[in-house]
Design a protein around this motif. Structure first.
Motif, PDB file in Angstrom:
ATOM      1  N   LEU A  84     -27.581  -8.444 -19.249  1.00 54.26           N
ATOM      2  CA  LEU A  84     -28.163  -8.468 -17.900  1.00 54.26           C
ATOM      3  C   LEU A  84     -29.083  -9.660 -17.676  1.00 54.26           C
ATOM      4  N   VAL A  85     -29.636 -10.228 -18.750  1.00 55.19           N
ATOM      5  CA  VAL A  85     -30.559 -11.358 -18.575  1.00 55.19           C
ATOM      6  C   VAL A  85     -29.853 -12.572 -17.975  1.00 55.19           C
ATOM      7  N   PHE A  86     -28.518 -12.616 -18.079  1.00 56.84           N
ATOM      8  CA  PHE A  86     -27.770 -13.762 -17.568  1.00 56.84           C
ATOM      9  C   PHE A  86     -27.429 -13.641 -16.085  1.00 56.84           C
ATOM     10  N   LEU A  87     -27.763 -12.501 -15.491  1.00 58.67           N
ATOM     11  CA  LEU A  87     -27.567 -12.361 -14.050  1.00 58.67           C
ATOM     12  C   LEU A  87     -28.548 -13.272 -13.314  1.00 58.67           C
ATOM     13  N   PRO A  88     -28.162 -13.769 -12.155  1.00 61.74           N
ATOM     14  CA  PRO A  88     -29.053 -14.682 -11.416  1.00 61.74           C
ATOM     15  C   PRO A  88     -30.345 -13.989 -10.987  1.00 61.74           C
ATOM     16  N   GLU A  89     -31.365 -14.783 -10.756  1.00 63.20           N
ATOM     17  CA  GLU A  89     -32.627 -14.234 -10.284  1.00 63.20           C
ATOM     18  C   GLU A  89     -32.408 -13.536  -8.940  1.00 63.20           C
ATOM     19  N   PRO A  90     -33.133 -12.443  -8.651  1.00 57.76           N
ATOM     20  CA  PRO A  90     -34.379 -12.033  -9.317  1.00 57.76           C
ATOM     21  C   PRO A  90     -34.199 -11.107 -10.517  1.00 57.76           C
ATOM     22  N   ILE A  91     -32.942 -10.798 -10.932  1.00 61.16           N
ATOM     23  CA  ILE A  91     -32.761  -9.883 -12.067  1.00 61.16           C
ATOM     24  C   ILE A  91     -33.048 -10.616 -13.375  1.00 61.16           C
ATOM     25  N   GLY A  92     -32.291 -11.666 -13.644  1.00 67.51           N
ATOM     26  CA  GLY A  92     -32.544 -12.461 -14.838  1.00 67.51           C
ATOM     27  C   GLY A  92     -33.715 -13.404 -14.617  1.00 67.51           C
ATOM     28  N   LYS A  93     -34.391 -13.753 -15.681  1.00 69.08           N
ATOM     29  CA  LYS A  93     -35.565 -14.621 -15.581  1.00 69.08           C
ATOM     30  C   LYS A  93     -35.492 -15.718 -16.632  1.00 69.08           C
ATOM     31  N   THR A  94     -35.558 -16.985 -16.178  1.00 66.23           N
ATOM     32  CA  THR A  94     -35.497 -18.131 -17.076  1.00 66.23           C
ATOM     33  C   THR A  94     -36.858 -18.806 -17.143  1.00 66.23           C
ATOM     34  N   VAL A  95     -37.343 -19.025 -18.362  1.00 69.41           N
ATOM     35  CA  VAL A  95     -38.626 -19.686 -18.577  1.00 69.41           C
ATOM     36  C   VAL A  95     -38.444 -20.784 -19.619  1.00 69.41           C
ATOM     37  N   LYS A  96     -38.815 -22.011 -19.265  1.00 64.62           N
ATOM     38  CA  LYS A  96     -38.735 -23.165 -20.175  1.00 64.62           C
ATOM     39  C   LYS A  96     -37.340 -23.325 -20.776  1.00 64.62           C
ATOM     40  N   GLY A  97     -36.315 -23.125 -19.955  1.00 63.89           N
ATOM     41  CA  GLY A  97     -34.943 -23.348 -20.393  1.00 63.89           C
ATOM     42  C   GLY A  97     -34.311 -22.197 -21.141  1.00 63.89           C
ATOM     43  N   SER A  98     -35.046 -21.114 -21.368  1.00 57.40           N
ATOM     44  CA  SER A  98     -34.499 -19.953 -22.077  1.00 57.40           C
ATOM     45  C   SER A  98     -34.400 -18.764 -21.131  1.00 57.40           C
ATOM     46  N   THR A  99     -33.254 -18.080 -21.190  1.00 58.74           N
ATOM     47  CA  THR A  99     -33.023 -16.912 -20.337  1.00 58.74           C
ATOM     48  C   THR A  99     -33.087 -15.670 -21.208  1.00 58.74           C
ATOM     49  N   ARG A 100     -34.273 -15.054 -21.252  1.00 58.33           N
ATOM     50  CA  ARG A 100     -34.493 -13.954 -22.204  1.00 58.33           C
ATOM     51  C   ARG A 100     -35.058 -12.694 -21.562  1.00 58.33           C
ATOM     52  N   TRP A 101     -35.300 -12.710 -20.261  1.00 58.28           N
ATOM     53  CA  TRP A 101     -36.040 -11.617 -19.649  1.00 58.28           C
ATOM     54  C   TRP A 101     -35.269 -10.975 -18.494  1.00 58.28           C
ATOM     55  N   ILE A 102     -35.516  -9.681 -18.317  1.00 56.75           N
ATOM     56  CA  ILE A 102     -35.076  -8.964 -17.126  1.00 56.75           C
ATOM     57  C   ILE A 102     -36.316  -8.756 -16.270  1.00 56.75           C
ATOM     58  N   ASN A 103     -36.241  -9.185 -15.033  1.00 59.33           N
ATOM     59  CA  ASN A 103     -37.411  -9.168 -14.152  1.00 59.33           C
ATOM     60  C   ASN A 103     -37.568  -7.826 -13.454  1.00 59.33           C
ATOM     61  N   PHE A 104     -38.622  -7.081 -13.832  1.00 62.31           N
ATOM     62  CA  PHE A 104     -38.959  -5.828 -13.163  1.00 62.31           C
ATOM     63  C   PHE A 104     -40.155  -6.015 -12.237  1.00 62.31           C
ATOM     64  N   VAL A 105     -40.343  -7.247 -11.746  1.00 65.58           N
ATOM     65  CA  VAL A 105     -41.406  -7.632 -10.822  1.00 65.58           C
ATOM     66  C   VAL A 105     -42.778  -7.551 -11.510  1.00 65.58           C
ATOM     67  N   LEU A 106     -43.275  -6.338 -11.769  1.00 64.61           N
ATOM     68  CA  LEU A 106     -44.586  -6.180 -12.398  1.00 64.61           C
ATOM     69  C   LEU A 106     -44.533  -6.400 -13.914  1.00 64.61           C
ATOM     70  N   PHE A 107     -43.334  -6.324 -14.468  1.00 60.54           N
ATOM     71  CA  PHE A 107     -43.192  -6.411 -15.917  1.00 60.54           C
ATOM     72  C   PHE A 107     -41.865  -7.082 -16.248  1.00 60.54           C
ATOM     73  N   LYS A 108     -41.919  -8.117 -17.070  1.00 66.44           N
ATOM     74  CA  LYS A 108     -40.707  -8.813 -17.490  1.00 66.44           C
ATOM     75  C   LYS A 108     -40.304  -8.288 -18.866  1.00 66.44           C
ATOM     76  N   PHE A 109     -39.163  -7.600 -18.894  1.00 66.42           N
ATOM     77  CA  PHE A 109     -38.695  -6.936 -20.111  1.00 66.42           C
ATOM     78  C   PHE A 109     -37.836  -7.878 -20.934  1.00 66.42           C
ATOM     79  N   GLN A 110     -38.107  -7.965 -22.241  1.00 69.51           N
ATOM     80  CA  GLN A 110     -37.364  -8.833 -23.149  1.00 69.51           C
ATOM     81  C   GLN A 110     -36.491  -7.974 -24.069  1.00 69.51           C
ATOM     82  N   PRO A 111     -35.189  -7.880 -23.784  1.00 69.69           N
ATOM     83  CA  PRO A 111     -34.294  -6.999 -24.557  1.00 69.69           C
ATOM     84  C   PRO A 111     -34.198  -7.349 -26.034  1.00 69.69           C
ATOM     85  N   SER A 112     -34.439  -8.611 -26.392  1.00 72.41           N
ATOM     86  CA  SER A 112     -34.341  -8.995 -27.802  1.00 72.41           C
ATOM     87  C   SER A 112     -35.367  -8.248 -28.646  1.00 72.41           C
ATOM     88  N   GLU A 113     -36.540  -7.935 -28.070  1.00 70.75           N
ATOM     89  CA  GLU A 113     -37.548  -7.156 -28.802  1.00 70.75           C
ATOM     90  C   GLU A 113     -37.049  -5.733 -29.027  1.00 70.75           C
TER      91      GLU A 113
END
Length: 377
Positions: A84-113
């Motif tokens: 799901l992190v590869f879905l376009p924003e606002p679902i996926g979130k890219t920071v500094k060239g890495s796409t690792r987060w799912i954007n829950f607005v108040l909380f960015k969830f990192q599935p790798s953890e």
């Protein structure tokens, strides 16, 4: 789903965990306030800790056979989250060239953890179910490579080489614990490392980071790739034995990037000195060694699943802790590894606390009366 053991959590282990957590909470506050001049990160970190403790308290009531019975489902759900992190924003979130987060607005969830823990829960069940195949040359390894490959492919696409390494290394360590053939482990491990190196060289900035770090003397190297390491070491040197005092460090303001996450150990060194760094090292060492003993005790009671899970959790946390310390001390290039229980970060903090709660639960099941224990895994 909930089941009482009639036992309380180990007081010494619980005290060590909460002590390190509180220490990290204060240092994270100091680092984030100095770097951002805002209480926002402190407030969010407090919420993450409270959420992690609440979930950990719930986990203490859940028997290990629940994870064994549902580990396949957890694994599939986590793979979906990694995709799901590869879905376009606002679902996926890219920071500094890495796409690792799912954007829950108040909380960015990192599935790798989440995958770090779920892989352990799944691999433990796999090792129990496939015990016979693990004794056959390569059969267990082929199945293991499929399991690891499924998550590694998604992680490398993000790219998140650090998480890929931690997850893969933990899985292979659990294989070794299960008693597989060393020859096959070496051959397959060497093959995986070779593939890992080939992929690494396909990412130019990662290769440049490695080569620039070891190309020449650190203090003569003018590359921006070593700036972070230099500033971390300067901060640690300023701290000397007792530190400059909590909140009095200066590296966190503008000099040191990511002082509240990856490089927080340098802030600990600057503000609390060698004494503070040793406190963190010895407290964490106690937690990990106690955890390995819990895993060993579970194996003595013939509860293999619990033993594998305990061993996997301790292996994962000790590797991540060691890598973070090494990069803060200038032994390896900086990488996106948080310091468990100390660094700022929602996903990493929450799953570290859940994992340690599972470890406490294993110990509680180890100590319960036989009439209950015989039903545990």
């Amino acid at each position: 789903m909930f089941e009482k053991t009639g036992q309380l959590p180990d007081k010494n282990l619980l005290f060590a965990i909460l002590t390190l957590l509180t220490f990290g909470w204060m240092l994270s506050f100091s680092a984030s306030l100095g770097h951002f001049s805002s209480y926002a990160y402190f407030i969010k970190q407090t919420i993450f800790i409270l959420l992690g403790l609440s979930l950990g308290y719930t986990v203490l009531k859940i028997p290990l056979f629940f994870y064994k019975n549902h580990s396949k489902l957890f694994f599939i759900i986590t793979l979906i989250c990694l995709a799901l992190v590869f879905l376009p924003e606002p679902i996926g979130k890219t920071v500094k060239g890495s796409t690792r987060w799912i954007n829950f607005v108040l909380f960015k969830f990192q599935p790798s953890e989440m995958m770090k823990l779920v892989m352990i829960l799944f691999m433990a069940g796999f090792l129990v179910r496939q015990e016979k195949d693990l004794r056959k040359p390569y059969m267990g390894f082929i199945k293991t490579l499929i399991i690891i490959g499924a998550s590694s492919l998604l992680l490398l696409l993000e790219p998140d080489i650090g998480a890929t390494f931690i997850i893969s290394a933990t899985a292979f360590a659990m294989l070794l614990t299960a008693g597989v053939y060393l020859k096959q482990l070496f051959i397959v491990g060497a093959s995986v490392v070779s593939v890992f190196i080939v992929i690494l060289f396909q990412i130019p900035n990662r290769v440049e980071r490695l080569t620039s770090f070891w190309r020449e003397d650190l203090w003569l190297n003018k590359s921006e790739k070593v700036w972070q390491t230099k500033q971390a070491l300067i901060g640690i040197a300023r701290g000397d034995w007792t530190g400059v005092g909590l909140g009095n460090g200066i590296q966190k303001y503008t000099k040191l990037p990511e002082p509240h996450t990856d490089m927080i150990f340098a802030i600990i060194g600057e503000e609390t000195g060698i004494v503070g760094m040793l406190f963190v090292l010895f407290t964490f060492a106690y937690i990990v060694l106690k955890g390995f003993k819990i895993a060993k005790d579970a194996l003595k009671n013939n509860r293999k699943y619990s033993s594998y899970v305990g061993f996997g959790i301790c292996t994962w946390l000790s590797m991540q802790f060691s890598v973070n310390i090494a990069m803060n001390l200038g032994l390896i290039p900086p990488k996106g590894f948080t310091l468990p229980l100390i660094s700022y970060g929602g996903s990493s903090m929450i799953f570290a606390l859940i994992s340690l709660a599972i470890l406490l639960r294993i110990d509680m099941e180890n100590r319960c009366e036989y009439s209950k224990q015989k039903h545990y895994v």
